[in-house]
Design a protein around this motif. Structure first.
Motif, PDB file in Angstrom:
ATOM      1  N   THR B 226      21.981  -9.521   2.006  1.00 32.09           N
ATOM      2  CA  THR B 226      21.032  -8.518   2.491  1.00 32.09           C
ATOM      3  C   THR B 226      20.305  -7.829   1.347  1.00 32.09           C
ATOM      4  OG1 THR B 226      22.728  -8.123   4.155  1.00 32.09           O
ATOM      5  CG2 THR B 226      20.776  -6.751   4.250  1.00 32.09           C
ATOM      6  N   LEU B 227      21.071  -7.301   0.379  1.00 32.95           N
ATOM      7  CA  LEU B 227      20.424  -6.555  -0.705  1.00 32.95           C
ATOM      8  C   LEU B 227      19.438  -7.406  -1.499  1.00 32.95           C
ATOM      9  CD1 LEU B 227      23.083  -4.056  -2.081  1.00 32.95           C
ATOM     10  CD2 LEU B 227      20.940  -3.567  -0.897  1.00 32.95           C
ATOM     11  N   PRO B 228      19.812  -8.630  -1.920  1.00 33.83           N
ATOM     12  CA  PRO B 228      18.827  -9.435  -2.654  1.00 33.83           C
ATOM     13  C   PRO B 228      17.556  -9.698  -1.842  1.00 33.83           C
ATOM     14  CG  PRO B 228      20.998 -10.371  -2.934  1.00 33.83           C
ATOM     15  CD  PRO B 228      21.130  -9.272  -1.935  1.00 33.83           C
ATOM     16  N   LEU B 229      17.706  -9.871  -0.512  1.00 30.15           N
ATOM     17  CA  LEU B 229      16.518 -10.124   0.295  1.00 30.15           C
ATOM     18  C   LEU B 229      15.683  -8.856   0.492  1.00 30.15           C
ATOM     19  CD1 LEU B 229      17.888 -12.651   2.916  1.00 30.15           C
ATOM     20  CD2 LEU B 229      16.174 -13.060   1.158  1.00 30.15           C
ATOM     21  N   MET B 230      16.305  -7.691   0.310  1.00 31.72           N
ATOM     22  CA  MET B 230      15.550  -6.441   0.444  1.00 31.72           C
ATOM     23  C   MET B 230      14.902  -6.041  -0.876  1.00 31.72           C
ATOM     24  SD  MET B 230      18.266  -4.220   2.613  1.00 31.72           S
ATOM     25  CE  MET B 230      17.316  -2.706   2.736  1.00 31.72           C
ATOM     26  N   LYS B 231      15.181  -6.807  -1.923  1.00 39.15           N
ATOM     27  CA  LYS B 231      14.791  -6.373  -3.263  1.00 39.15           C
ATOM     28  C   LYS B 231      13.302  -6.039  -3.367  1.00 39.15           C
ATOM     29  CE  LYS B 231      14.251  -9.107  -6.708  1.00 39.15           C
ATOM     30  NZ  LYS B 231      14.458 -10.212  -7.640  1.00 39.15           N
ATOM     31  N   SER B 232      12.445  -6.954  -2.851  1.00 41.94           N
ATOM     32  CA  SER B 232      11.021  -6.712  -3.096  1.00 41.94           C
ATOM     33  C   SER B 232      10.531  -5.477  -2.342  1.00 41.94           C
ATOM     34  CB  SER B 232      10.198  -7.949  -2.760  1.00 41.94           C
ATOM     35  OG  SER B 232      10.301  -8.232  -1.409  1.00 41.94           O
ATOM     36  N   VAL B 233      11.091  -5.220  -1.145  1.00 43.83           N
ATOM     37  CA  VAL B 233      10.691  -4.003  -0.422  1.00 43.83           C
ATOM     38  C   VAL B 233      11.163  -2.762  -1.176  1.00 43.83           C
ATOM     39  CG1 VAL B 233      10.938  -2.709   1.715  1.00 43.83           C
ATOM     40  CG2 VAL B 233      10.754  -5.171   1.780  1.00 43.83           C
ATOM     41  N   ILE B 234      12.404  -2.821  -1.671  1.00 44.30           N
ATOM     42  CA  ILE B 234      12.933  -1.675  -2.411  1.00 44.30           C
ATOM     43  C   ILE B 234      12.073  -1.404  -3.638  1.00 44.30           C
ATOM     44  CG2 ILE B 234      14.902  -0.829  -3.751  1.00 44.30           C
ATOM     45  CD1 ILE B 234      16.729  -2.329  -1.838  1.00 44.30           C
ATOM     46  N   ILE B 235      11.695  -2.475  -4.346  1.00 42.14           N
ATOM     47  CA  ILE B 235      10.879  -2.296  -5.546  1.00 42.14           C
ATOM     48  C   ILE B 235       9.514  -1.709  -5.185  1.00 42.14           C
ATOM     49  CG2 ILE B 235       9.654  -3.536  -7.374  1.00 42.14           C
ATOM     50  CD1 ILE B 235      12.074  -5.332  -7.620  1.00 42.14           C
ATOM     51  N   MET B 236       8.951  -2.182  -4.068  1.00 39.83           N
ATOM     52  CA  MET B 236       7.652  -1.653  -3.663  1.00 39.83           C
ATOM     53  C   MET B 236       7.749  -0.157  -3.378  1.00 39.83           C
ATOM     54  SD  MET B 236       5.292  -2.699  -0.477  1.00 39.83           S
ATOM     55  CE  MET B 236       6.111  -1.575   0.623  1.00 39.83           C
ATOM     56  N   MET B 237       8.794   0.243  -2.645  1.00 41.06           N
ATOM     57  CA  MET B 237       8.960   1.656  -2.342  1.00 41.06           C
ATOM     58  C   MET B 237       9.174   2.454  -3.631  1.00 41.06           C
ATOM     59  SD  MET B 237       8.587   1.669   0.863  1.00 41.06           S
ATOM     60  CE  MET B 237       9.215   2.992   1.853  1.00 41.06           C
ATOM     61  N   PHE B 238       9.854   1.834  -4.600  1.00 45.09           N
ATOM     62  CA  PHE B 238      10.104   2.499  -5.878  1.00 45.09           C
ATOM     63  C   PHE B 238       8.794   2.742  -6.628  1.00 45.09           C
ATOM     64  CE2 PHE B 238      10.858   2.011 -10.467  1.00 45.09           C
ATOM     65  CZ  PHE B 238      11.615   3.149 -10.669  1.00 45.09           C
ATOM     66  N   ILE B 239       7.942   1.706  -6.675  1.00 48.70           N
ATOM     67  CA  ILE B 239       6.673   1.861  -7.399  1.00 48.70           C
ATOM     68  C   ILE B 239       5.848   2.971  -6.758  1.00 48.70           C
ATOM     69  CG2 ILE B 239       4.515   0.750  -8.064  1.00 48.70           C
ATOM     70  CD1 ILE B 239       5.948  -1.894  -8.066  1.00 48.70           C
ATOM     71  N   LEU B 240       5.780   2.955  -5.401  1.00 51.10           N
ATOM     72  CA  LEU B 240       5.003   3.994  -4.724  1.00 51.10           C
ATOM     73  C   LEU B 240       5.582   5.373  -5.019  1.00 51.10           C
ATOM     74  CD1 LEU B 240       4.291   2.322  -1.276  1.00 51.10           C
ATOM     75  CD2 LEU B 240       2.698   2.709  -3.154  1.00 51.10           C
ATOM     76  N   ALA B 241       6.921   5.455  -5.064  1.00 51.14           N
ATOM     77  CA  ALA B 241       7.551   6.754  -5.321  1.00 51.14           C
ATOM     78  C   ALA B 241       7.290   7.216  -6.744  1.00 51.14           C
ATOM     79  CB  ALA B 241       9.052   6.668  -5.059  1.00 51.14           C
ATOM     80  N   MET B 242       7.158   6.271  -7.688  1.00 51.65           N
ATOM     81  CA  MET B 242       6.934   6.644  -9.087  1.00 51.65           C
ATOM     82  C   MET B 242       5.670   7.477  -9.253  1.00 51.65           C
ATOM     83  SD  MET B 242       9.202   5.926 -11.151  1.00 51.65           S
ATOM     84  CE  MET B 242       8.498   5.927 -12.801  1.00 51.65           C
ATOM     85  N   GLY B 243       4.636   7.166  -8.457  1.00 54.15           N
ATOM     86  CA  GLY B 243       3.402   7.940  -8.541  1.00 54.15           C
ATOM     87  C   GLY B 243       3.626   9.398  -8.207  1.00 54.15           C
ATOM     88  N   GLY B 244       4.709   9.668  -7.449  1.00 56.33           N
ATOM     89  CA  GLY B 244       5.001  11.046  -7.063  1.00 56.33           C
ATOM     90  C   GLY B 244       5.852  11.795  -8.064  1.00 56.33           C
ATOM     91  N   LEU B 245       6.170  11.139  -9.183  1.00 57.76           N
ATOM     92  CA  LEU B 245       7.069  11.761 -10.161  1.00 57.76           C
ATOM     93  C   LEU B 245       6.524  13.075 -10.694  1.00 57.76           C
ATOM     94  CD1 LEU B 245       9.754  11.178 -11.598  1.00 57.76           C
ATOM     95  CD2 LEU B 245       8.466  10.112 -13.423  1.00 57.76           C
ATOM     96  N   VAL B 246       5.204  13.188 -10.759  1.00 57.30           N
ATOM     97  CA  VAL B 246       4.633  14.418 -11.293  1.00 57.30           C
ATOM     98  C   VAL B 246       4.020  15.270 -10.183  1.00 57.30           C
ATOM     99  CG1 VAL B 246       4.258  13.759 -13.669  1.00 57.30           C
ATOM    100  CG2 VAL B 246       2.640  13.039 -11.919  1.00 57.30           C
ATOM    101  N   ARG B 247       4.334  14.946  -8.933  1.00 56.66           N
ATOM    102  CA  ARG B 247       3.901  15.821  -7.843  1.00 56.66           C
ATOM    103  C   ARG B 247       5.112  16.548  -7.313  1.00 56.66           C
ATOM    104  NH1 ARG B 247      -1.025  14.713  -7.141  1.00 56.66           N
ATOM    105  NH2 ARG B 247      -1.708  12.709  -7.947  1.00 56.66           N
ATOM    106  N   SER B 248       4.857  17.642  -6.590  1.00 57.94           N
ATOM    107  CA  SER B 248       5.989  18.279  -5.948  1.00 57.94           C
ATOM    108  C   SER B 248       5.542  18.726  -4.575  1.00 57.94           C
ATOM    109  CB  SER B 248       6.490  19.447  -6.769  1.00 57.94           C
ATOM    110  OG  SER B 248       5.472  20.408  -6.872  1.00 57.94           O
ATOM    111  N   ASP B 249       6.494  18.718  -3.660  1.00 58.10           N
ATOM    112  CA  ASP B 249       6.147  19.072  -2.299  1.00 58.10           C
ATOM    113  C   ASP B 249       6.002  20.581  -2.190  1.00 58.10           C
ATOM    114  OD1 ASP B 249       5.893  19.355   0.393  1.00 58.10           O
ATOM    115  OD2 ASP B 249       7.194  17.639   0.810  1.00 58.10           O
ATOM    116  N   PHE B 250       4.768  21.028  -2.113  1.00 58.83           N
ATOM    117  CA  PHE B 250       4.478  22.453  -2.099  1.00 58.83           C
ATOM    118  C   PHE B 250       5.191  23.149  -0.937  1.00 58.83           C
ATOM    119  CE2 PHE B 250       1.681  25.962  -0.772  1.00 58.83           C
ATOM    120  CZ  PHE B 250       1.738  26.709  -1.917  1.00 58.83           C
ATOM    121  N   GLY B 251       5.184  22.511   0.213  1.00 60.44           N
ATOM    122  CA  GLY B 251       5.816  23.108   1.393  1.00 60.44           C
ATOM    123  C   GLY B 251       7.290  23.364   1.162  1.00 60.44           C
TER     124      GLY B 251
END
Lengths: 315, 319
Positions: B226-251
């Protein structure tokens, strides 16, 4: 997407599950209880708010917020009803923003998605770049604030609550992927040969067969419009333009404000203000906001899920 | 290849009626993008200028162009003043925790959920766990207040009944990092699970059957299939999350804490900081410098993590 939905349904239906290859019963109980606890942490705060909104002031003063108040009362809702002019207006603002925003947003998003899905469209390359750049780069709050207030001049208008939220590149890409995969090119070509203009093809052929897509995007948009408070915080200073979220956000100030606007029926404002059940009223307003979402949410959840999953499909 | 391209190229040169019509159709959207995305991007020049209202009757852009250039002066305070360092530290620390937990928790939960005996129970739980995602932070603020209110909140009532001292929650900094991290995961877990669960349901069942016949335990199946087959989705979510590293949720950082000044040392993340700049200073050039850095670093982080992923595993990159 109709197809994908069907497929997903088929997958989710409890197939003849192999009883051999599964976790041990003990593990199942452990997992189930973890999920039960997590689900409860999500629903209990909402129930708590409802209970507080129906608690009487005496009970709150005596034992604080509690799941089992000593006495119940409808005072909070009565007082909100006395303020129906103000609350009603906020409700109206929220509804207009949500409905108007969904209609405008659907049109803007779907037409861009459609143009991007046409492989023979000449501006496709430029448009892809226009849509892509905002996904990774933005102007930041300060210059956005200045542009809205002094270039576009939409501060303190209903437009500032609607327009900035209606298009997102993410939704445009969902649309593009959908049109590309579900609309047969042959239909578009034959319509073109028959002399139909692109606009006519789009409105009479493409959109009618894309209802599941429009539902998905519409739901995504309506929740984000209904839930938005940030635009109000930044750009709305006129209390007449407050949405429900903004009223709730400013509720400490507004409780006084409500007292002045209420139909006090002869009683003095100060006396009225002190007699108001402030705590239950706050919570009653939160209930007013969450209520509509909680009612429609179970029916639309599947559209949400399909939208999120389609958006994550890599091309 | 070239032969195929030739006739296409000739076609591309001609502007057809179809193109005019499609352009008319998309014109409103293009105007929207220019007004709401590209105008603010142009306004980011503010970060390098000493922006002043030179002529009040003219628009922001006129004043912006007429204002004098100051180079990197606006950026200096970010590195010299104490608050700049605090803001950077808090934003990065919170986001690193959020990104890691935001992947680990939903992945773990969706692995667990796919193993439940009763699919209907799983579905019900998933629906309920998705609920917080649809609540705005303003509403969540009142949820939290019902529990943490210093005089009437449920938790203080319980503490007093147990004979302990009540805690003035909105003044005590030490509890908030944990509360904020909990809330962000609580609100996001349902959303996070959807994508991973869809990936898991898409995995071919015969793989598990084969593994079972070979004697693999359920745990081995999860880690080896399961985990190896989820790898590319996990990586995609990681890359998208990286863009948020310098943002913060104001709310999360401003609303939920009720903008409490005593919590300053644990909540002053970048968006709170920029918001305060706008509301307190008439010409917030420094805020715009911070916003500029935020945008550039965020964009750079997405591209960088995508580039690294591409080097390591070309299949998983998103751009």
């Amino acid at each position: 997407m109709a197809d994908t939905l069907k497929k997903r349904k088929a997958q989710e239906e409890p197939e003849v599950e192999s009883k051999i290859n599964r976790v041990k019963p003990g593990t199942n109980i452990l997992f189930s209880s973890i999920f039960a606890i997590l689900a409860l942490t999500c629903i209990i705060p909402a129930i708590f708010i409802v209970i507080i909104s129906f608690s009487s002031m005496e009970s709150i003063n005596e034992i604080g917020y509690s799941f089992l108040p000593k006495s119940w009362s409808l005072d909070a809702y009565n007082y909100l009803w006395n303020n129906r002019i103000m609350i009603g207006r906020a409700f109206l603002v929220s509804i207009v923003v949500t409905v108007g925003g969904v209609l405008i947003g659907l049109f803007l998003t779907a037409s861009m998605g459609y143009a991007l899905s046409r492989s023979n469209y000449k501006l496709k390359g430029i448009y892809s770049i226009i849509v892509f750049i905002p996904m990774v780069f933005g102007g930041g709050l300060v210059s956005t604030y200045n542009v809205y207030t002094s270039v576009l001049g939409i501060k303190d208008t209903i437009w500032v609550l609607i327009l900035p939220l209606v298009v997102s590149s993410f939704n445009v890409i969902i649309c593009r992927t959908f049109f590309k995969t579900t609309i047969p090119q042959s239909i578009l070509e034959s319509a073109e040969i028959d002399g139909a203009s692109q606009l006519r093809t789009y409105f009479t052929i493409v959109l009618p067969i894309s209802k599941p897509l429009l539902a998905t995007i519409g739901i995504l948009l309506s929740f984000s419009l209904w839930n938005d408070w940030f635009q109000s915080l930044m750009y709305i200073s006129d209390p007449k333009m407050y949405s429900l979220q903004a009223v709730l956000m400013n509720v400490e100030k507004n409780i006084e404000f409500l007292a002045q606007n209420a139909d006090t029926m002869g009683a003095s404002i100060a006396a009225y203000a002190t007699s108001m059940p402030k705590e239950p009223m706050r919570m009653a307003m939160a209930v007013l906001i969450v209520g509509p979402i909680a009612c429609v949410y179970p029916f639309f959840q599947q559209y949400f899920v399909s939208g999120l999953t389609i958006g994550s499909v890599k091309e | 290849m070239e032969n195929q391209n030739l006739p296409k190229k000739r076609k591309r040169d001609r502007w057809a009626k179809r193109d005019t019509e499609l352009t008319i159709l998309t014109l409103p959207t293009v105007i929207w993008y220019i007004c709401f995305c590209y105008f603010p991007m142009f306004g980011i020049l503010m970060a390098f200028k000493n922006y002043k209202m030179i002529d009040g009757t003219k628009s922001f852009f006129y004043n912006l162009l007429k204002s004098e250039w100051t180079g990197f002066k606006n950026f200096e305070f970010l590195f010299t003043s104490g608050s700049g360092a605090l803001v950077v530290k808090l934003t990065l620390l919170y986001n690193i925790v959020f990104i890691i937990l935001g992947i680990v928790i939903p992945v773990a939960l969706s692995l667990m959920m796919s193993q439940l005996y009763s699919k209907r129970f799983g579905k019900t739980c998933q629906t309920l766990m998705f609920l917080p995602y649809f609540m705005s932070w303003v509403v969540v603020t009142y949820f939290v207040f019902a529990f943490l209110s210093p005089d009437k909140g449920l938790i203080n009532t319980i503490l007093v009944n147990l004979g302990k001292d009540p805690v003035s929650w909105y003044q005590e900094t030490k509890y908030w990092p944990a509360i904020l991290i909990f809330l962000s995961q609580w609100k996001g877990m349902g959303y996070g699970m959807v994508v991973y669960l869809a990936t898991i349901t898409g995995i071919d069942n015969t793989l598990y059957e084969a593994a079972m016949i070979d004697g693999a335990t359920k745990f081995q199946q999860a880690t080896k299939i399961t985990l190896p087959l989820m790898k590319s989705v996990i990586i995609m979510m990681f890359i998208l999350a990286m863009g948020g590293l310098v943002r913060s949720d104001f709310g999360l950082f401003y609303q939920v804490t009720k903008g409490s000044d005593s919590l300053y040392t644990v909540t002053e993340t970048i968006d709170v900081f920029i918001y305060k700049m706008i509301k307190t200073q008439p010409n917030p050039n420094m805020g715009s410098a911070a916003a500029f850095l935020q945008s550039v670093v965020g964009c750079g982080l997405i591209l960088l993590s995508n580039w690294i992923v591409k080097k390591v595993d070309n299949e998983s990159a998103i751009i």
